[in-house]
Design a protein around this motif. Structure first.
Motif, PDB file in Angstrom:
ATOM      1  N   ARG A   1      -3.180  46.888  13.383  1.00 38.99           N
ATOM      2  CA  ARG A   1      -2.992  47.425  14.772  1.00 38.99           C
ATOM      3  C   ARG A   1      -2.282  48.475  15.051  1.00 38.99           C
ATOM      4  O   ARG A   1      -1.179  48.019  13.948  1.00 38.99           O
ATOM      5  CB  ARG A   1      -2.593  46.404  16.252  1.00 38.99           C
ATOM      6  CG  ARG A   1      -3.868  44.885  15.673  1.00 38.99           C
ATOM      7  CD  ARG A   1      -3.221  44.593  17.852  1.00 38.99           C
ATOM      8  NE  ARG A   1      -1.582  43.484  16.739  1.00 38.99           N
ATOM      9  CZ  ARG A   1      -1.099  42.358  16.810  1.00 38.99           C
ATOM     10  NH1 ARG A   1      -2.709  41.869  16.213  1.00 38.99           N
ATOM     11  NH2 ARG A   1      -0.294  41.850  16.192  1.00 38.99           N
TER      12      ARG A   1
ATOM     13  N   THR B   1       0.230  49.531  16.665  1.00 44.85           N
ATOM     14  CA  THR B   1       1.346  49.032  17.530  1.00 44.85           C
ATOM     15  C   THR B   1       2.224  47.589  16.854  1.00 44.85           C
ATOM     16  O   THR B   1       2.968  46.981  16.579  1.00 44.85           O
ATOM     17  CB  THR B   1       0.830  48.149  18.798  1.00 44.85           C
ATOM     18  OG1 THR B   1       0.358  47.021  18.893  1.00 44.85           O
ATOM     19  CG2 THR B   1       1.160  48.821  19.733  1.00 44.85           C
ATOM     20  N   HIS B   2       1.539  47.607  15.251  1.00 43.82           N
ATOM     21  CA  HIS B   2       2.673  46.426  14.223  1.00 43.82           C
ATOM     22  C   HIS B   2       3.915  47.290  13.419  1.00 43.82           C
ATOM     23  O   HIS B   2       3.334  48.432  13.844  1.00 43.82           O
ATOM     24  CB  HIS B   2       0.879  46.465  13.514  1.00 43.82           C
ATOM     25  CG  HIS B   2       1.275  44.871  13.044  1.00 43.82           C
ATOM     26  ND1 HIS B   2       1.612  44.613  11.505  1.00 43.82           N
ATOM     27  CD2 HIS B   2       1.547  44.100  13.646  1.00 43.82           C
ATOM     28  CE1 HIS B   2       1.239  43.124  11.472  1.00 43.82           C
ATOM     29  NE2 HIS B   2       1.548  42.411  12.782  1.00 43.82           N
TER      30      HIS B   2
ATOM     31  N   ALA C   1       4.511  51.763  13.767  1.00 44.27           N
ATOM     32  CA  ALA C   1       5.600  51.172  15.132  1.00 44.27           C
ATOM     33  C   ALA C   1       6.785  52.140  14.256  1.00 44.27           C
ATOM     34  O   ALA C   1       7.404  52.713  15.493  1.00 44.27           O
ATOM     35  CB  ALA C   1       5.995  50.351  15.763  1.00 44.27           C
TER      36      ALA C   1
ATOM     37  N   ARG D   1       9.864  43.632  17.368  1.00 45.49           N
ATOM     38  CA  ARG D   1       8.499  44.205  16.662  1.00 45.49           C
ATOM     39  C   ARG D   1       7.339  43.910  17.905  1.00 45.49           C
ATOM     40  O   ARG D   1       6.240  44.165  18.074  1.00 45.49           O
ATOM     41  CB  ARG D   1       7.962  43.908  15.348  1.00 45.49           C
ATOM     42  CG  ARG D   1       8.380  42.496  14.917  1.00 45.49           C
ATOM     43  CD  ARG D   1       8.089  41.868  13.643  1.00 45.49           C
ATOM     44  NE  ARG D   1       6.767  42.119  13.329  1.00 45.49           N
ATOM     45  CZ  ARG D   1       6.198  41.600  11.878  1.00 45.49           C
ATOM     46  NH1 ARG D   1       7.446  41.767  11.098  1.00 45.49           N
ATOM     47  NH2 ARG D   1       4.879  42.643  12.193  1.00 45.49           N
TER      48      ARG D   1
ATOM     49  N   GLU E   1       4.977  44.873  21.720  1.00 46.07           N
ATOM     50  CA  GLU E   1       3.599  45.692  21.136  1.00 46.07           C
ATOM     51  C   GLU E   1       2.750  46.732  22.405  1.00 46.07           C
ATOM     52  O   GLU E   1       2.753  47.871  22.371  1.00 46.07           O
ATOM     53  CB  GLU E   1       2.479  44.651  20.787  1.00 46.07           C
ATOM     54  CG  GLU E   1       3.416  44.499  19.032  1.00 46.07           C
ATOM     55  CD  GLU E   1       2.071  43.826  18.489  1.00 46.07           C
ATOM     56  OE1 GLU E   1       0.998  44.646  17.702  1.00 46.07           O
ATOM     57  OE2 GLU E   1       1.733  42.903  18.204  1.00 46.07           O
ATOM     58  N   ASN E   2       3.773  45.580  23.899  1.00 48.86           N
ATOM     59  CA  ASN E   2       2.648  46.846  25.269  1.00 48.86           C
ATOM     60  C   ASN E   2       4.434  47.697  24.951  1.00 48.86           C
ATOM     61  O   ASN E   2       3.475  49.291  25.733  1.00 48.86           O
ATOM     62  CB  ASN E   2       3.140  45.916  26.077  1.00 48.86           C
ATOM     63  CG  ASN E   2       1.610  44.641  25.833  1.00 48.86           C
ATOM     64  OD1 ASN E   2       0.447  45.189  25.494  1.00 48.86           O
ATOM     65  ND2 ASN E   2       2.069  44.019  26.411  1.00 48.86           N
TER      66      ASN E   2
ATOM     67  N   ILE F   1       5.510  49.943  22.928  1.00 57.16           N
ATOM     68  CA  ILE F   1       6.008  50.573  21.471  1.00 57.16           C
ATOM     69  C   ILE F   1       4.339  50.995  22.247  1.00 57.16           C
ATOM     70  O   ILE F   1       5.053  52.392  21.606  1.00 57.16           O
ATOM     71  CB  ILE F   1       5.483  49.757  20.240  1.00 57.16           C
ATOM     72  CG1 ILE F   1       6.990  49.202  20.349  1.00 57.16           C
ATOM     73  CG2 ILE F   1       4.922  50.208  19.586  1.00 57.16           C
ATOM     74  CD1 ILE F   1       6.596  47.964  18.544  1.00 57.16           C
ATOM     75  N   ALA F   2       3.338  51.175  22.776  1.00 60.34           N
ATOM     76  CA  ALA F   2       2.467  51.516  22.615  1.00 60.34           C
ATOM     77  C   ALA F   2       2.692  52.496  23.845  1.00 60.34           C
ATOM     78  O   ALA F   2       2.239  53.497  23.373  1.00 60.34           O
ATOM     79  CB  ALA F   2       1.112  50.700  23.583  1.00 60.34           C
TER      80      ALA F   2
ATOM     81  N   GLY G   1      -5.755  47.605  17.775  1.00 62.38           N
ATOM     82  CA  GLY G   1      -5.514  47.541  18.307  1.00 62.38           C
ATOM     83  C   GLY G   1      -5.293  48.605  19.688  1.00 62.38           C
ATOM     84  O   GLY G   1      -4.118  48.193  20.632  1.00 62.38           O
TER      85      GLY G   1
ATOM     86  N   HIS H   1      -3.612  46.700  23.147  1.00 60.46           N
ATOM     87  CA  HIS H   1      -2.508  46.973  24.027  1.00 60.46           C
ATOM     88  C   HIS H   1      -1.926  48.314  24.461  1.00 60.46           C
ATOM     89  O   HIS H   1      -1.077  48.212  25.278  1.00 60.46           O
ATOM     90  CB  HIS H   1      -1.377  47.303  22.834  1.00 60.46           C
ATOM     91  CG  HIS H   1      -0.963  46.039  22.245  1.00 60.46           C
ATOM     92  ND1 HIS H   1      -0.624  45.009  22.487  1.00 60.46           N
ATOM     93  CD2 HIS H   1      -1.867  45.257  20.929  1.00 60.46           C
ATOM     94  CE1 HIS H   1      -1.057  43.958  22.322  1.00 60.46           C
ATOM     95  NE2 HIS H   1      -0.825  44.350  20.698  1.00 60.46           N
TER      96      HIS H   1
ATOM     97  N   SER I   1      -8.052  44.587  18.273  1.00 67.16           N
ATOM     98  CA  SER I   1      -6.576  44.194  17.061  1.00 67.16           C
ATOM     99  C   SER I   1      -6.339  44.227  15.577  1.00 67.16           C
ATOM    100  O   SER I   1      -6.498  45.707  15.578  1.00 67.16           O
ATOM    101  CB  SER I   1      -6.368  42.328  17.122  1.00 67.16           C
ATOM    102  OG  SER I   1      -5.517  41.738  16.137  1.00 67.16           O
TER     103      SER I   1
END
Length: 461
Positions: A126, A128-129, A133, A142, A145-146, A148-149, A164, A167, A224
């Protein structure tokens, strides 16, 4: 020895610096890629696939080794290790490009943007992983992820590609979403000038896309992670990491006045090693190496101003090339495996023993199980049938017991062993080729890698 070129240091009489020392930097990070993972993949390439020669990453002239510990433990996670590789600073496990006290850190992405270089981030996980990231944003965890997105549209990155989309899609939209709100990050990206490729059916359009000058790209091709390479080979509807890397270089090198910085992560090497999946690990390492070959093709056309660095964030699984009292590896035992342990085999046992044995025969070539091997599988079946959560977690690492029992049979037949379902503190290899690559030779810490890349770009972290 420092080289003066038109992309290097400007004579003082000009009073102006217009280019960084290295114009194009392609930074590969193999997640979980320890020395054993690299070596067994080369053996498998030679002996089972019949392809002579070293891996591309093992053929580079500048070689080193790095330590990987984080600020709070000798065994790092990908967030802390990624932060070190992106910012040159140690932080605690779980942190995304912030210090141990929560302050935002400057990353190689910022250095590149200061030099007016284009920036790209590619991953097989993803987007956002943890590893991607740390090159995109800063966050205390970490797991967010939402959050981060939501930082992607204004991060100043020209090319994103990986998995991903869940997210980025709003909670109530048509796409599968992990968001708790109606924020539509995909739409925001489009509004910010990105050409977007979203979902499993967008791969063909993505591969056929011809970049225009100044165009930005966001490609989230799966909900994902991207598929394991072992599974993707059987269903090539999703692009390989090499194909994505080729598209990234093609896009970033368009109108390439100030050069580019591209990070490419082979993220599922780590996932396969967590699941103690020997063939999954090998095939994703091969896919990663194929992407390095794509970068080398670009390097061969631009050798004076391109740097390629191949690093790893940590080793995963404690993969040992040797088992018991034997002085041999038998990679022939792995040649009939057709699917991944985590994404495919883990879902295969549904309570019918005979159906499961038939499946193992068909998909993994296990038609000659010994009484001891069968006993271990049936112990795992019983634990799985009883849903014994304690044993599943403590003995089988949280994976389906039947899948781990089979993974261990395959590994032991091949002469391999695993020490962990997690990461290890093993030092990891480092390779480099191109301008300033001599600075990556020797014994280093992971923070040194980021600092040397920043220096190569004529900047500082």
């Amino acid at each position: 020895m420092k080289r003066i070129s038109k992309f290097g240091f400007i004579f003082l009489i000009t009073g102006v610096t217009t280019f960084s020392q290295v114009k194009n930097v392609i930074y590969f990070i193999g997640d979980g890629l320890g020395p054993s993972q690299r070596q067994i993949t080369e053996y498998y390439k030679n002996e089972i696939l019949g392809k002579d020669g070293k891996l591309a990453m093992n053929s580079m002239p500048s070689l080193g080794i790095t330590t990987t510990h984080s600020a709070d433990t000798l065994i790092t996670d990908s967030a802390a290790a990624g932060t070190a590789l992106a910012t040159g600073v140690k932080t605690n496990n779980g942190a995304i490009s912030v210090t141990t006290t929560g302050e935002k850190l400057k990353s190689l992405t910022h250095v590149a943007k200061e030099k007016n270089m284009k920036v790209g981030v590619i991953t097989s996980t993803r987007l956002t992983h943890a590893t991607p990231a740390v090159f995109i944003t800063s966050n205390e965890s970490r797991a967010n992820e939402n959050e981060i997105a939501a930082d992607f549209p204004k991060a100043g990155i020209a090319f994103y590609a990986g998995g991903g989309y869940r997210h980025f899609a709003p909670k109530s939209g048509d796409l599968k979403s992990s968001r708790k709100d109606e924020v539509n990050v995909i739409q925001e990206l489009g509004d910010n000038g990105y050409k977007t490729f979203i979902g499993e059916n967008s791969s063909k359009e993505f591969l056929e896309y011809s970049p225009k000058n100044g165009e930005k790209v966001f490609a989230a091709l799966t909900s994902s992670h991207l598929p394991y390479e072992l599974d993707r080979i059987n269903d090539p509807s999703t692009p390989s990491l090499a194909q994505i890397t080729k598209k990234g270089i093609e896009t970033l090198s368009k109108d390439n006045k100030n050069g580019f910085f591209l990070m490419v992560e082979g993220g599922r090497i780590d996932h396969a090693s967590h699941a103690q999946d020997a063939v999954g690990t090998i095939m994703d390492t091969l896919a990663f190496d194929d992407a390095i070959d794509v970068a080398l093709d670009f390097y061969n056309k631009n050798p004076q101003d391109t740097l390629i660095v191949v690093a790893a964030d940590h080793e995963t699984g404690g993969m040992g090339l040797g088992f018991g009292n034997n002085y041999a590896l038998n990679l022939e035992a792995l040649k009939n495996v057709k699917l991944s342990i985590e994404d495919k085999l883990q879902k295969a046992y549904k309570g019918n023993k005979e159906e499961y044995y038939s499946y193992l025969n068909k998909e993994l070539g296990l038609n000659d199980l010994t009484p001891e091997e069968k006993k271990n599988i049936e112990i795992a079946m019983e634990i799985e049938d009883q849903k014994n959560d304690s044993q599943i977690k403590n003995v089988y690492g949280g994976y389906a017991p039947t899948s781990i029992a089979v993974a261990h049979i395959l590994s032991q037949r091949a002469g391999l062993q695993w020490t962990s379902f997690a990461h290890t503190a093993t030092q990891v290899p480092l390779s480099a080729k191109g301008a300033t690559s001599e600075n990556f030779i020797g014994f280093k810490d992971n923070t040194d890698v980021a600092k040397e890349i920043a220096k190569s770009m004529g900047g500082k972290l």
